[in-house]
Structures are given as C-alpha cells and as structure tokens.
Scaffold this motif. Structure first.
Motif, PDB file in Angstrom:
ATOM      1  N   VAL A  98      -3.842 -12.771  -7.903  1.00 60.42           N
ATOM      2  CA  VAL A  98      -3.480 -11.355  -7.950  1.00 60.42           C
ATOM      3  C   VAL A  98      -2.110 -11.173  -7.310  1.00 60.42           C
ATOM      4  CG1 VAL A  98      -4.075  -9.037  -7.158  1.00 60.42           C
ATOM      5  CG2 VAL A  98      -5.874 -10.590  -7.939  1.00 60.42           C
ATOM      6  N   GLU A  99      -1.190 -10.617  -8.076  1.00 56.35           N
ATOM      7  CA  GLU A  99       0.184 -10.467  -7.606  1.00 56.35           C
ATOM      8  C   GLU A  99       0.415  -9.140  -6.885  1.00 56.35           C
ATOM      9  OE1 GLU A  99       2.325 -10.991 -11.226  1.00 56.35           O
ATOM     10  OE2 GLU A  99       1.990 -13.172 -11.291  1.00 56.35           O
ATOM     11  N   LYS A 100      -0.266  -8.090  -7.337  1.00 54.67           N
ATOM     12  CA  LYS A 100      -0.118  -6.806  -6.639  1.00 54.67           C
ATOM     13  C   LYS A 100      -1.259  -5.869  -7.013  1.00 54.67           C
ATOM     14  CE  LYS A 100       2.795  -4.352 -10.005  1.00 54.67           C
ATOM     15  NZ  LYS A 100       4.037  -3.578 -10.192  1.00 54.67           N
ATOM     16  N   ILE A 101      -1.476  -4.888  -6.149  1.00 52.00           N
ATOM     17  CA  ILE A 101      -2.406  -3.795  -6.409  1.00 52.00           C
ATOM     18  C   ILE A 101      -1.584  -2.512  -6.382  1.00 52.00           C
ATOM     19  CG2 ILE A 101      -4.462  -2.574  -5.631  1.00 52.00           C
ATOM     20  CD1 ILE A 101      -5.296  -5.098  -4.142  1.00 52.00           C
ATOM     21  N   GLU A 102      -1.698  -1.715  -7.431  1.00 44.66           N
ATOM     22  CA  GLU A 102      -0.885  -0.509  -7.538  1.00 44.66           C
ATOM     23  C   GLU A 102      -1.766   0.712  -7.751  1.00 44.66           C
ATOM     24  OE1 GLU A 102       2.690   1.316 -10.377  1.00 44.66           O
ATOM     25  OE2 GLU A 102       2.059  -0.781 -10.575  1.00 44.66           O
ATOM     26  N   SER A 103      -1.511   1.759  -6.977  1.00 41.93           N
ATOM     27  CA  SER A 103      -2.255   2.997  -7.128  1.00 41.93           C
ATOM     28  C   SER A 103      -1.710   3.794  -8.310  1.00 41.93           C
ATOM     29  CB  SER A 103      -2.156   3.833  -5.850  1.00 41.93           C
ATOM     30  OG  SER A 103      -2.788   5.084  -6.019  1.00 41.93           O
ATOM     31  N   LEU A 104      -2.624   4.270  -9.167  1.00 39.05           N
ATOM     32  CA  LEU A 104      -2.251   5.078 -10.329  1.00 39.05           C
ATOM     33  C   LEU A 104      -2.894   6.457 -10.255  1.00 39.05           C
ATOM     34  CD1 LEU A 104      -2.779   2.374 -13.123  1.00 39.05           C
ATOM     35  CD2 LEU A 104      -0.642   2.964 -11.959  1.00 39.05           C
ATOM     36  N   GLN A 159       2.636  -1.669   2.562  1.00 41.33           N
ATOM     37  CA  GLN A 159       3.798  -1.826   3.433  1.00 41.33           C
ATOM     38  C   GLN A 159       3.633  -0.963   4.688  1.00 41.33           C
ATOM     39  OE1 GLN A 159       7.395  -0.979   1.260  1.00 41.33           O
ATOM     40  NE2 GLN A 159       7.545  -3.082   0.498  1.00 41.33           N
ATOM     41  N   ASN A 160       4.048  -1.537   5.816  1.00 39.10           N
ATOM     42  CA  ASN A 160       4.004  -0.822   7.103  1.00 39.10           C
ATOM     43  C   ASN A 160       2.616  -0.288   7.426  1.00 39.10           C
ATOM     44  OD1 ASN A 160       6.870  -1.168   7.310  1.00 39.10           O
ATOM     45  ND2 ASN A 160       7.133   0.615   5.991  1.00 39.10           N
ATOM     46  N   ARG A 208     -14.237  -9.210  17.879  1.00 35.46           N
ATOM     47  CA  ARG A 208     -14.268  -9.956  16.623  1.00 35.46           C
ATOM     48  C   ARG A 208     -15.108  -9.301  15.519  1.00 35.46           C
ATOM     49  NH1 ARG A 208     -10.454 -11.983  18.126  1.00 35.46           N
ATOM     50  NH2 ARG A 208      -9.923 -14.157  18.464  1.00 35.46           N
ATOM     51  N   SER A 209     -15.310  -8.018  15.530  1.00 39.05           N
ATOM     52  CA  SER A 209     -16.052  -7.385  14.450  1.00 39.05           C
ATOM     53  C   SER A 209     -15.110  -7.063  13.286  1.00 39.05           C
ATOM     54  CB  SER A 209     -16.737  -6.109  14.936  1.00 39.05           C
ATOM     55  OG  SER A 209     -17.710  -6.413  15.903  1.00 39.05           O
ATOM     56  N   SER A 210     -15.687  -6.729  12.124  1.00 39.35           N
ATOM     57  CA  SER A 210     -14.868  -6.426  10.957  1.00 39.35           C
ATOM     58  C   SER A 210     -14.299  -5.012  11.044  1.00 39.35           C
ATOM     59  CB  SER A 210     -15.700  -6.569   9.678  1.00 39.35           C
ATOM     60  OG  SER A 210     -16.752  -5.612   9.667  1.00 39.35           O
ATOM     61  N   LEU A 211     -13.233  -4.776  10.294  1.00 38.65           N
ATOM     62  CA  LEU A 211     -12.610  -3.460  10.196  1.00 38.65           C
ATOM     63  C   LEU A 211     -12.446  -3.125   8.721  1.00 38.65           C
ATOM     64  CD1 LEU A 211      -9.704  -3.911  12.791  1.00 38.65           C
ATOM     65  CD2 LEU A 211     -11.891  -2.779  13.200  1.00 38.65           C
ATOM     66  N   THR A 212     -12.788  -1.916   8.326  1.00 34.10           N
ATOM     67  CA  THR A 212     -12.572  -1.484   6.944  1.00 34.10           C
ATOM     68  C   THR A 212     -11.831  -0.163   6.948  1.00 34.10           C
ATOM     69  OG1 THR A 212     -14.706  -0.341   6.842  1.00 34.10           O
ATOM     70  CG2 THR A 212     -14.676  -2.628   6.133  1.00 34.10           C
ATOM     71  N   PHE A 213     -10.923  -0.004   5.991  1.00 34.26           N
ATOM     72  CA  PHE A 213     -10.205   1.261   5.869  1.00 34.26           C
ATOM     73  C   PHE A 213      -9.708   1.402   4.428  1.00 34.26           C
ATOM     74  CE2 PHE A 213      -7.047  -1.902   7.028  1.00 34.26           C
ATOM     75  CZ  PHE A 213      -5.984  -1.634   6.174  1.00 34.26           C
ATOM     76  N   GLU A 214      -9.374   2.638   4.058  1.00 33.95           N
ATOM     77  CA  GLU A 214      -8.881   2.922   2.711  1.00 33.95           C
ATOM     78  C   GLU A 214      -7.522   3.584   2.781  1.00 33.95           C
ATOM     79  OE1 GLU A 214      -7.829   5.995  -0.104  1.00 33.95           O
ATOM     80  OE2 GLU A 214      -9.327   6.562   1.402  1.00 33.95           O
ATOM     81  N   LYS A 215      -6.637   3.157   1.924  1.00 35.82           N
ATOM     82  CA  LYS A 215      -5.319   3.799   1.819  1.00 35.82           C
ATOM     83  C   LYS A 215      -4.927   3.844   0.345  1.00 35.82           C
ATOM     84  CE  LYS A 215      -0.536   3.653   3.517  1.00 35.82           C
ATOM     85  NZ  LYS A 215      -0.525   5.085   3.869  1.00 35.82           N
ATOM     86  N   GLU A 216      -4.610   5.035  -0.118  1.00 37.92           N
ATOM     87  CA  GLU A 216      -4.169   5.264  -1.494  1.00 37.92           C
ATOM     88  C   GLU A 216      -5.179   4.728  -2.507  1.00 37.92           C
ATOM     89  OE1 GLU A 216      -0.314   3.527  -1.640  1.00 37.92           O
ATOM     90  OE2 GLU A 216       0.630   5.160  -0.505  1.00 37.92           O
ATOM     91  N   GLY A 217      -6.460   4.924  -2.209  1.00 41.49           N
ATOM     92  CA  GLY A 217      -7.501   4.550  -3.147  1.00 41.49           C
ATOM     93  C   GLY A 217      -7.908   3.099  -3.139  1.00 41.49           C
ATOM     94  N   VAL A 218      -7.282   2.280  -2.286  1.00 42.48           N
ATOM     95  CA  VAL A 218      -7.631   0.869  -2.177  1.00 42.48           C
ATOM     96  C   VAL A 218      -8.294   0.631  -0.823  1.00 42.48           C
ATOM     97  CG1 VAL A 218      -6.768  -1.514  -2.135  1.00 42.48           C
ATOM     98  CG2 VAL A 218      -5.713   0.188  -3.651  1.00 42.48           C
ATOM     99  N   ILE A 219      -9.441  -0.043  -0.829  1.00 38.36           N
ATOM    100  CA  ILE A 219     -10.177  -0.323   0.410  1.00 38.36           C
ATOM    101  C   ILE A 219      -9.844  -1.737   0.877  1.00 38.36           C
ATOM    102  CG2 ILE A 219     -12.465  -0.570   1.443  1.00 38.36           C
ATOM    103  CD1 ILE A 219     -13.478   1.473  -0.607  1.00 38.36           C
ATOM    104  N   HIS A 220      -9.496  -1.862   2.151  1.00 41.28           N
ATOM    105  CA  HIS A 220      -9.128  -3.158   2.734  1.00 41.28           C
ATOM    106  C   HIS A 220     -10.154  -3.557   3.789  1.00 41.28           C
ATOM    107  CE1 HIS A 220      -5.058  -2.940   0.913  1.00 41.28           C
ATOM    108  NE2 HIS A 220      -5.209  -1.642   1.122  1.00 41.28           N
TER     109      HIS A 220
END
Length: 428
Positions: free
Chosen positions: A172-178, A208-209, A340-352
């Motif tokens: 996967v080269e990039k993820i882009e919000s549409l 980014q950032n 050491r627990s996991s972290l989840t967050f969403e930005k611009e429709g993508v969940i990391h």
C-alpha cells in the motif's frame, strides 16, 4: 437515523490487529479486504515476537498496562483457545542487580504485591528451583500464544471461512481521504472503501504531523530487537517461561510455532543486550537490522546474554543449546513507566492502531467499533456543523450549498446588483 447495514472496509496490515479486526468486522456483516505487503500474514512482529499473554507483572511500574492486560486476557483466551498454550511454570523473579550493576527499579515488597494481583500467584524458593542472585520468585498461571506457521495456518483458515478478501504481496503506497470514502492506493491498483484501518504497527501510512494533532504528546521509538533461539534438550509435557525483573535482565520464553506435542524451541532476550538500537523511523531500523550477521550476534551479543542468564539460572546451558537468532523492528512508546497498551484513533475517516500487547487486540477492536459508529454518526447525522454553526441536512445550507455559494460577479446584469433608488436620484 439509519446507517448502512454493511460497510466496505479496507484493513492494511496482516498481523494480530489486522487479522483480529477483520474477523470481528465480518461477524457484523461488513465486507472486509485485508492488505499485506509480505507474501503471507503474520510475517512481522506478530508472527515472530508476539509470544507472551501478559497477566501484568512484566510491567510493575505501570498499573494501567497491568490492568489492560488482565482485562483483555480472559476474552482473548475465550476467543482463541486453539492458540493459547498453558505452561508447566511461568516464573517471574526479582533480581538483585541488573546487567549494568543497577539495583532493581521497584522494591521487593512492591514486586510481590504486583505478582499477587493474580490470585493464582504462588511464591517459590529460588534456590530450591535452581536459581541464584534473586530476591524472590513467583509462579503464575500465565500462558503463551502460538506464533509462526501454527498461527498463520489458523488465521488463513479463519479468514477464508469468514470471507475476508486477502491481498498478499500487495504494497500500500498511500491512503487518501475522499470525503465520505477513503482510497487505498497499492502497487497494483486503487480500491475505495467506506472505512480504512491502518494496522501496520504504526510503521507507515500515518497522517503528516500526526504527533501535533494527538491529545497527548506521545514519544515513539523504533527499536531493533533480536532474540537468540535455543533448543530444550530435556523438554517437558508443557513449556516453561522465566523472566527476571525489573531492569536490564534476561527472559526465556517458549516458541510455539507448530502442533508438536512437545515443544523444544525457546528464545532468550535481554532488557539491554538484545535491544540493539533505537531510531526515529521504522525504515532506519530495518536498514540497521539488515547489516547484522551471524558473526556479530554470535561473538558480541550471545556471550553477554548467556553470561546474564547463567548468573540467575546456572544450569541453563546444560539444558538449552543455541540454534541461531531472529530480529525485527518494534515501534514502542517512550514512557517512564513502560506503558504498553494499544492506542486507537481516527483522523479524516481513517482509523489508526498503535499496537500494545497481543491480548490488547481485543480492546483495540472494541474501540474501533466505537470509532466506526462515530464516523457514521457524523456522515449520516441529520445535523451538520461548520465553524460552530449547526444546521440540518434537510436545510438549504446542506442541500443547495453549491447553488447558494455561486455568487454573481460585480457589474453583472443581476437583481442583486440593481441600484434603482440611486439611479432615480442621479437622473433627477
């Protein structure tokens, strides 16, 4: 408010988080595609180093990590009983001095209390068990989880039955919000999804950032870690584990990568000697790892690790024989308490997802469900917000926004440009 019953979801990363989340979302009826850059799933950290199912004592200075481990452990064992391997013994010991001569980081009394947070904890006599230079030792009912081929075979079958579409050898080269969709751009094409989840272990495809946008100023390091592989010459019916705490101490863990009735493979790691370097990017860590060879490991690292383990377990080398080594690059949070627990967050429709311990995949999936619901609520809400101003989706602000925003040019023959009163007075 009605949401789509079935979403099209793309997940990037075929490790523990990616595969578990894929199965959970399929149970809810969503269409799921999983993208993995390597030839098979579980080829990275999850399939090689994700061994211990923590009950907590490994993190005596982080109660939050211990709590999250215990809370998720029972659910994990219920979900994946085929992958859970129980031990003959799982010993946590408290060392007097670590490899650098430093005293322990927590007192013996504090360590005892941490171990006894597990009701099954039993105190053992170190000398009677064949150990030395320890203040105390405890045996817990703490299992391991399968890795390697056993783990891959299990999940490929589960993913196939569930109908998850696997894209292997697919970078996967990039993820882009549409807007209300997200695009996954790969080396062989483009794919559009309602929701995209980045489960690459926080190694790539980040906004980014992103650090400046998070609610907490987190520090990330990418550590090059290796493990020395040994074969047990006197294996028992069940495997064992042995870890010395708390500082630069050794750890021995079983490698359960097959269905063999007796497990012989183990790894030896060390709090300082097998964590070779830390970098500010995953790519730099991989570059360093590629430069390692057998001579460096055998002549420089192995002697230090064996000197340390025999300081606490004198007969270790009588039972375990060296076979080789393996390595990987792990993303870790830089925290004083070793959180050491996991972290989840969403930005611009993508969940990391920032990975925690193996059992934290349960928590991560639960949080992702909440984030998906919130994304849908915002996308399909009957109320919209712009700069603090709210309006309904049935209002002209929403339905006719483009037409409303299309303004006549100055001087154009348009009613809004009429100055009739001024023209009358000018004529008189």
């Amino acid at each position: 408010m009605r949401y789509p019953a079935q979403l099209k979801v793309g997940i990037v990363g075929g490790g523990w988080n990616g595969c578990h989340i894929a199965l959970e979302l399929r149970k809810q009826g969503h269409r799921v595609s999983l993208f993995e850059s390597k030839p098979d799933i579980f080829q990275g950290v999850s399939g090689n180093f994700g061994i211990r199912l923590h009950k907590g004592p490994h993190y005596p200075r982080s109660k939050a990590t211990r709590d999250s481990c215990r809370e998720a452990l029972d659910k994990f064992c219920e979900t994946y009983p085929e992958l859970v391997v129980h031990h003959e013994s799982a010993i946590y010991a408290h060392g007097e001095k670590d490899a650098l001569g430093n005293p322990f980081k927590v007192s013996d009394d504090a360590f005892r209390k941490v171990c006894h947070e597990s009701p099954d904890c039993a105190t053992i006599d170190p000398q009677s068990a064949g150990f030395e230079n320890l203040l105390s030792a405890y045996n817990l009912d703490e299992p391991s989880v399968a890795i390697g081929d056993r783990l891959r075979t299990f999940f490929k079958e589960k993913l196939g039955i569930a109908g998850v579409h696997l894209h292997l050898n697919c970078s996967v080269e990039k993820i882009e919000s549409l807007g209300q969709k997200s695009l996954i751009q790969t080396d062989d094409g483009q794919y559009t999804f309602d929701i995209v989840i980045n489960a690459t272990g926080y190694t790539s495809l980040l906004p980014q950032n992103i650090a400046e946008s998070l609610p907490v100023d987190i520090g990330i390091t990418h550590q090059v870690c290796i493990a020395l592989v040994y074969e047990d010459q006197h294996p028992q019916n069940k495997p064992l584990s042995f870890i010395v705490m708390d500082g630069w101490f050794p750890c021995v863990m079983p490698v359960i990568d097959s269905h063999e009735p007796v497990q012989k493979k183990y790894i030896l790691t060390h709090g300082s000697h097998t964590i070779l370097r830390s970098f500010d990017s995953h790519e730099k860590g991989l570059s360093f790892l590629k430069g390692l060879d057998d001579d460096i490991v055998s002549n420089k690292i192995r002697p230090e690790c064996e000197r340390e383990i025999t300081r606490f377990w004198p007969k270790f080398l009588d039972r375990f024989h060296y076979q080789g080594w393996k390595g990987n690059v792990l993303a870790k949070l830089k925290t004083t308490s070793e959180f050491r627990s996991s972290l989840t967050f969403e930005k611009e429709g993508v969940i990391h997802v920032f990975p925690g311990k193996v059992s934290n995949v349960i928590t991560a999936a639960e949080e992702i469900n909440v984030l998906i619901s919130d994304i849908l609520r915002r996308r399909y809400s009957s109320v919209r917000e712009f700069n603090g101003v709210r309006f309904t989706t049935t209002s002209a602000f929403h339905i006719n926004s483009q037409e409303i925003g299309d303004k006549p040019k100055q001087g154009e023959n348009h009613t809004s440009n009429l100055q009739t009163f001024a023209a009358i007075f000018a004529a008189s």
